[in-house]
Design a protein around this motif. Structure first.
Motif, PDB file in Angstrom:
ATOM      1  N   HIS A  35       0.859  -1.176   0.000  1.00 49.69           N
ATOM      2  CA  HIS A  35       0.000   0.000   0.000  1.00 49.69           C
ATOM      3  C   HIS A  35       0.901   1.234   0.000  1.00 49.69           C
ATOM      4  CE1 HIS A  35      -4.000  -1.719   0.639  1.00 49.69           C
ATOM      5  NE2 HIS A  35      -3.369  -2.673   1.306  1.00 49.69           N
ATOM      6  N   GLU A  36       0.385   2.322  -0.523  1.00 47.54           N
ATOM      7  CA  GLU A  36       1.125   3.575  -0.500  1.00 47.54           C
ATOM      8  C   GLU A  36       1.482   3.895   0.957  1.00 47.54           C
ATOM      9  OE1 GLU A  36       0.134   8.174  -1.469  1.00 47.54           O
ATOM     10  OE2 GLU A  36      -0.576   6.681  -2.913  1.00 47.54           O
ATOM     11  N   GLY A  37       2.733   4.241   1.189  1.00 50.01           N
ATOM     12  CA  GLY A  37       3.189   4.536   2.545  1.00 50.01           C
ATOM     13  C   GLY A  37       3.970   3.398   3.178  1.00 50.01           C
ATOM     14  N   ASN A  38       3.882   2.178   2.628  1.00 46.08           N
ATOM     15  CA  ASN A  38       4.698   1.078   3.137  1.00 46.08           C
ATOM     16  C   ASN A  38       6.159   1.322   2.777  1.00 46.08           C
ATOM     17  OD1 ASN A  38       1.948  -0.623   2.418  1.00 46.08           O
ATOM     18  ND2 ASN A  38       2.986  -1.373   4.242  1.00 46.08           N
ATOM     19  N   ASP A  39       7.069   0.859   3.623  1.00 41.97           N
ATOM     20  CA  ASP A  39       8.505   0.972   3.368  1.00 41.97           C
ATOM     21  C   ASP A  39       8.933  -0.197   2.482  1.00 41.97           C
ATOM     22  OD1 ASP A  39      11.265   1.118   3.399  1.00 41.97           O
ATOM     23  OD2 ASP A  39      11.408   1.361   5.584  1.00 41.97           O
ATOM     24  N   GLU A  40       9.237   0.095   1.221  1.00 42.70           N
ATOM     25  CA  GLU A  40       9.546  -0.957   0.254  1.00 42.70           C
ATOM     26  C   GLU A  40      10.819  -1.715   0.611  1.00 42.70           C
ATOM     27  OE1 GLU A  40       9.889  -1.590  -4.575  1.00 42.70           O
ATOM     28  OE2 GLU A  40       9.349   0.369  -3.780  1.00 42.70           O
ATOM     29  N   ALA A  41      11.856  -1.014   1.060  1.00 43.85           N
ATOM     30  CA  ALA A  41      13.117  -1.673   1.421  1.00 43.85           C
ATOM     31  C   ALA A  41      12.924  -2.592   2.624  1.00 43.85           C
ATOM     32  CB  ALA A  41      14.186  -0.631   1.713  1.00 43.85           C
ATOM     33  N   ALA A  42      12.178  -2.143   3.618  1.00 46.61           N
ATOM     34  CA  ALA A  42      11.920  -2.974   4.797  1.00 46.61           C
ATOM     35  C   ALA A  42      11.100  -4.205   4.418  1.00 46.61           C
ATOM     36  CB  ALA A  42      11.199  -2.166   5.876  1.00 46.61           C
ATOM     37  N   ALA A  43      10.139  -4.010   3.526  1.00 48.13           N
ATOM     38  CA  ALA A  43       9.314  -5.131   3.078  1.00 48.13           C
ATOM     39  C   ALA A  43      10.153  -6.156   2.313  1.00 48.13           C
ATOM     40  CB  ALA A  43       8.163  -4.629   2.204  1.00 48.13           C
TER      41      ALA A  43
END
Length: 94
Positions: free
Chosen positions: A18-26
């Protein structure tokens, strides 16, 4: 897959966030959870805000794992399934 079909199988991961999620952490989370440190990541799909749908957002989104160049593995697996099916259900056919 690596145990039974191909020890050098290559995997790819695609994340849906979702918009706002941290892509690198995910990405780090899914590498750790799947145990696929060497997997390649496909372009991440990011769902925009404001669609009014699904209010509960998962911190790391979801991921789809695929085996790259898997046609031979698929054919081998289906042959095994057919063979096991023949062994299990042959006594039922008389």
């Amino acid at each position: 897959v690596r145990r039974y079909l191909s020890s050098d199988a290559e995997f790819s991961i695609q994340m849906h966030l979702h918009e706002g999620n941290d892509e690198a952490a995910a990405a780090n989370y899914w590498k750790r959870e799947t145990g696929l440190d060497d997997a390649r990541f496909h372009r991440t799909f990011i769902k925009p805000r404001g669609t009014g749908h699904r209010k509960n957002h998962l911190e790391h989104g979801i991921c789809k794992v695929r085996v790259r160049r898997c046609a031979d593995m698929w054919n081998r697996l289906m042959a095994w399934v057919e063979e096991v099916g023949d062994v299990l259900y042959k006594p039922l056919i008389t």
